[in-house]
Design a protein around this motif. Structure first.
Motif, PDB file in Angstrom:
ATOM      1  N   THR A   1     -19.584  43.788  -7.892  1.00 23.99           N
ATOM      2  CA  THR A   1     -18.370  44.251  -7.225  1.00 23.99           C
ATOM      3  C   THR A   1     -18.108  43.397  -5.994  1.00 23.99           C
ATOM      4  O   THR A   1     -19.055  42.910  -5.352  1.00 23.99           O
ATOM      5  N   THR A   2     -16.843  43.196  -5.675  1.00 35.25           N
ATOM      6  CA  THR A   2     -16.462  42.414  -4.494  1.00 35.25           C
ATOM      7  C   THR A   2     -16.093  43.375  -3.374  1.00 35.25           C
ATOM      8  O   THR A   2     -15.213  44.236  -3.539  1.00 35.25           O
ATOM      9  N   GLU A   3     -16.747  43.232  -2.227  1.00 32.18           N
ATOM     10  CA  GLU A   3     -16.535  44.144  -1.100  1.00 32.18           C
ATOM     11  C   GLU A   3     -15.590  43.579  -0.052  1.00 32.18           C
ATOM     12  O   GLU A   3     -14.945  44.339   0.670  1.00 32.18           O
ATOM     13  N   ALA A   4     -15.487  42.249   0.028  1.00 31.02           N
ATOM     14  CA  ALA A   4     -14.617  41.654   1.047  1.00 31.02           C
ATOM     15  C   ALA A   4     -14.466  40.162   0.767  1.00 31.02           C
ATOM     16  O   ALA A   4     -15.302  39.536   0.105  1.00 31.02           O
ATOM     17  N   PHE A   5     -13.356  39.623   1.271  1.00 30.92           N
ATOM     18  CA  PHE A   5     -13.135  38.180   1.287  1.00 30.92           C
ATOM     19  C   PHE A   5     -13.244  37.711   2.730  1.00 30.92           C
ATOM     20  O   PHE A   5     -12.914  38.449   3.661  1.00 30.92           O
ATOM     21  N   GLY A   6     -13.693  36.483   2.909  1.00 34.55           N
ATOM     22  CA  GLY A   6     -13.799  35.943   4.251  1.00 34.55           C
ATOM     23  C   GLY A   6     -13.382  34.491   4.309  1.00 34.55           C
ATOM     24  O   GLY A   6     -13.319  33.810   3.281  1.00 34.55           O
ATOM     25  N   GLY A   7     -13.086  34.010   5.497  1.00 33.21           N
ATOM     26  CA  GLY A   7     -12.690  32.621   5.665  1.00 33.21           C
ATOM     27  C   GLY A   7     -12.269  32.367   7.088  1.00 33.21           C
ATOM     28  O   GLY A   7     -12.516  33.170   7.991  1.00 33.21           O
ATOM     29  N   LYS A   8     -11.619  31.246   7.291  1.00 33.67           N
ATOM     30  CA  LYS A   8     -11.105  30.915   8.617  1.00 33.67           C
ATOM     31  C   LYS A   8      -9.822  30.116   8.463  1.00 33.67           C
ATOM     32  O   LYS A   8      -9.538  29.572   7.384  1.00 33.67           O
ATOM     33  N   ASN A   9      -9.053  30.082   9.517  1.00 37.69           N
ATOM     34  CA  ASN A   9      -7.748  29.410   9.527  1.00 37.69           C
ATOM     35  C   ASN A   9      -6.832  29.950   8.430  1.00 37.69           C
ATOM     36  O   ASN A   9      -6.001  29.218   7.881  1.00 37.69           O
ATOM     37  N   GLY A  10      -7.026  31.224   8.100  1.00 34.22           N
ATOM     38  CA  GLY A  10      -6.150  31.868   7.128  1.00 34.22           C
ATOM     39  C   GLY A  10      -6.451  31.571   5.679  1.00 34.22           C
ATOM     40  O   GLY A  10      -5.710  32.007   4.795  1.00 34.22           O
ATOM     41  N   CYS A  11      -7.539  30.837   5.409  1.00 31.84           N
ATOM     42  CA  CYS A  11      -7.866  30.449   4.032  1.00 31.84           C
ATOM     43  C   CYS A  11      -9.195  31.068   3.603  1.00 31.84           C
ATOM     44  O   CYS A  11     -10.139  31.143   4.392  1.00 31.84           O
ATOM     45  N   VAL A  12      -9.274  31.479   2.353  1.00 32.22           N
ATOM     46  CA  VAL A  12     -10.492  32.076   1.837  1.00 32.22           C
ATOM     47  C   VAL A  12     -11.585  31.024   1.719  1.00 32.22           C
ATOM     48  O   VAL A  12     -11.328  29.875   1.349  1.00 32.22           O
ATOM     49  N   GLU A  13     -12.808  31.414   2.069  1.00 30.89           N
ATOM     50  CA  GLU A  13     -13.954  30.510   1.956  1.00 30.89           C
ATOM     51  C   GLU A  13     -15.137  31.148   1.242  1.00 30.89           C
ATOM     52  O   GLU A  13     -16.010  30.445   0.750  1.00 30.89           O
ATOM     53  N   TYR A  14     -15.147  32.475   1.162  1.00 33.29           N
ATOM     54  CA  TYR A  14     -16.282  33.124   0.504  1.00 33.29           C
ATOM     55  C   TYR A  14     -15.931  34.556   0.108  1.00 33.29           C
ATOM     56  O   TYR A  14     -14.926  35.125   0.569  1.00 33.29           O
ATOM     57  N   LEU A  15     -16.756  35.127  -0.749  1.00 32.81           N
ATOM     58  CA  LEU A  15     -16.677  36.526  -1.138  1.00 32.81           C
ATOM     59  C   LEU A  15     -17.984  37.208  -0.765  1.00 32.81           C
ATOM     60  O   LEU A  15     -19.061  36.623  -0.961  1.00 32.81           O
ATOM     61  N   ASP A  16     -17.908  38.413  -0.247  1.00 33.13           N
ATOM     62  CA  ASP A  16     -19.079  39.254  -0.050  1.00 33.13           C
ATOM     63  C   ASP A  16     -19.156  40.225  -1.218  1.00 33.13           C
ATOM     64  O   ASP A  16     -18.245  41.045  -1.418  1.00 33.13           O
ATOM     65  N   CYS A  17     -20.215  40.115  -2.005  1.00 29.20           N
ATOM     66  CA  CYS A  17     -20.347  40.889  -3.228  1.00 29.20           C
ATOM     67  C   CYS A  17     -21.636  41.705  -3.210  1.00 29.20           C
ATOM     68  O   CYS A  17     -22.483  41.557  -2.324  1.00 29.20           O
ATOM     69  N   ALA A  18     -21.769  42.560  -4.195  1.00 29.21           N
ATOM     70  CA  ALA A  18     -22.986  43.351  -4.358  1.00 29.21           C
ATOM     71  C   ALA A  18     -23.134  43.706  -5.836  1.00 29.21           C
ATOM     72  O   ALA A  18     -22.151  43.734  -6.588  1.00 29.21           O
ATOM     73  N   GLU A  19     -24.358  43.960  -6.242  1.00 29.11           N
ATOM     74  CA  GLU A  19     -24.613  44.392  -7.611  1.00 29.11           C
ATOM     75  C   GLU A  19     -24.420  45.907  -7.707  1.00 29.11           C
ATOM     76  O   GLU A  19     -24.612  46.637  -6.731  1.00 29.11           O
TER      77      GLU A  19
END
Length: 393
Positions: A272-290
């Motif tokens: 499952t995806t819990e959050a998106f993250g990044g900087k300068n308004g652009c996505v750079e990673y996903l925080d996920c969990a099993e």
């Protein structure tokens, strides 16, 4: 004989998951008959040998029928109505007819020359295609009602399921169909604004959703030159063979790897995806969990529960949401006509596929929800028969 039950075997033979084969009697204890491949071979032989020549109806009726939408349901309805002598005009918002067959399904699964061949044949048999027309904007519903004896809506299920988590509005997160439609437009030479282009080239791509649409995104991303592609699915990994919970002739629960999966990328289940993250308004990673799927009580439907301590972060410069569709979305004509809809926005209809307004019919995903192309074709045929009964044939 083949065309009596399937008006477009060249489409279903290329893209249908073949539920007919999983229900084949031989499949109880052996490999089922390869029905899809046989039907595809027959129709392609028919085209190659010239058997698929235009066969317009010998007699024309006076009634006029409008079909709004040119996806599989709309094409099937137009085919059966035209073949029965009705005068059919198909209206399509896009620049070319075909709906999801043209814009949603990649070329590597369905070459557009196959679709163009069928559209040309239908045109030669008398079906009129009007493209680049938005009903309710370019043409009013009153115009259609004044000109046509019956109207059929086949607009499809257009509203994708979103993911409401922190960071969703970062740039680089797109709905899968936007990505696929744009790629098909570019390959067809249609104009797409450069600043609006979605590309996977040299990017780490994460696809959320494990179905066919997600698979199409994977294959398309690889072809665009993605550096890395991952496909995440919240459901648990299916077994390699038919599960005991889905005995013959049910659609078997089992793992299916498409041609795209065999080309590369990785698949992950129970994520499952819990959050998106990044900087300068652009996505750079996903925080996920099993997650694990557990039932609150015996006999209840299992639901996902996060596994404590299983959190992980994955790099992503492009995220594609391929989690299905929740409804047909806003539709100007449906609103103007005041058609009755259910809680999810799908159009209600009777056994003849007629809506709450006399003479207005509906077929395909617009009334039943997103499903297989073969089911949309069947719905279009049934709705076409409903129109004929309404018009007195």
């Amino acid at each position: 004989i083949l065309l009596q039950t399937d008006p477009f075997p060249e489409f279903t033979g290329a893209i249908c998951p073949a539920p007919c084969e999983t229900a084949c009697v031989l499949g109880i204890n052996d490999d089922p008959v390869s029905i899809r491949a046989i039907e595809l071979a027959i129709i392609e032989k028919g085209f190659a040998e010239g058997y698929m020549a235009p066969r317009p109806p010998s007699q024309r009726r006076t009634e006029q029928v409008a079909v709004v939408g040119s996806g599989p349901a709309g094409l099937a309805a137009a085919q059966i109505l035209n073949g029965s002598g009705y005068n059919v005009t198909v209206y399509e918002l896009a620049a070319n007819p075909g709906g999801i067959l043209r814009y949603g399904i990649p070329d590597f699964k369905l070459e557009k020359r196959i679709l163009d061949r069928r559209i040309a044949l239908m045109s030669d048999e008398g079906v009129v295609f009007e493209t680049g027309v938005e009903i309710g904007v370019d043409i009013s519903h009153r115009y259609l009602q004044d000109r046509f004896d019956a109207i059929m809506l086949t607009g499809g299920a257009r509203e994708p399921r979103d993911l409401d988590v922190p960071g969703r509005r970062l740039d680089g997160i797109h709905f899968a169909m936007d990505f696929l439609v744009q790629q098909n437009m570019l390959l067809a030479g249609e104009h797409v604004e450069h600043d609006d282009r979605i590309t996977a080239n040299h990017k780490c791509v994460v696809i959320l959703g494990g179905g066919d649409t997600g698979s199409d995104c994977l294959g398309t991303s690889l072809r665009q030159g993605a550096r890395e592609v991952s496909q995440f699915e919240i459901l648990p990994e299916p077994p390699a063979c038919r599960a005991g919970s889905t005995p013959w002739p049910q659609w078997p629960l089992m793992r299916r790897d498409s041609s795209s999966h065999k080309e590369g990328g990785q698949r992950c289940w129970s994520v499952t995806t819990e959050a998106f993250g990044g900087k300068n308004g652009c996505v750079e990673y996903l925080d996920c969990a099993e997650v694990e799927w557990v039932a609150a009580q015996p006999g209840a439907r299992p639901s996902p529960r996060k596994i404590s301590g299983s959190e992980f972060r994955v790099e992503a410069e492009l995220v594609l949401l391929a989690m299905g569709f929740v409804g047909p979305g806003p539709n100007r004509m449906v609103a103007d006509l005041g058609l009755e809809v259910d809680q999810r926005g799908f159009i209600k209809h009777n056994d003849n596929h007629m809506t709450s307004r006399s003479g207005i019919f509906v077929a395909g995903d617009m009334s039943a929800g997103a499903s297989l192309v073969v089911r949309a074709i069947r719905s279009g045929i049934e709705a076409g028969c409903g129109v004929m009964r309404y018009l007195g044939q």
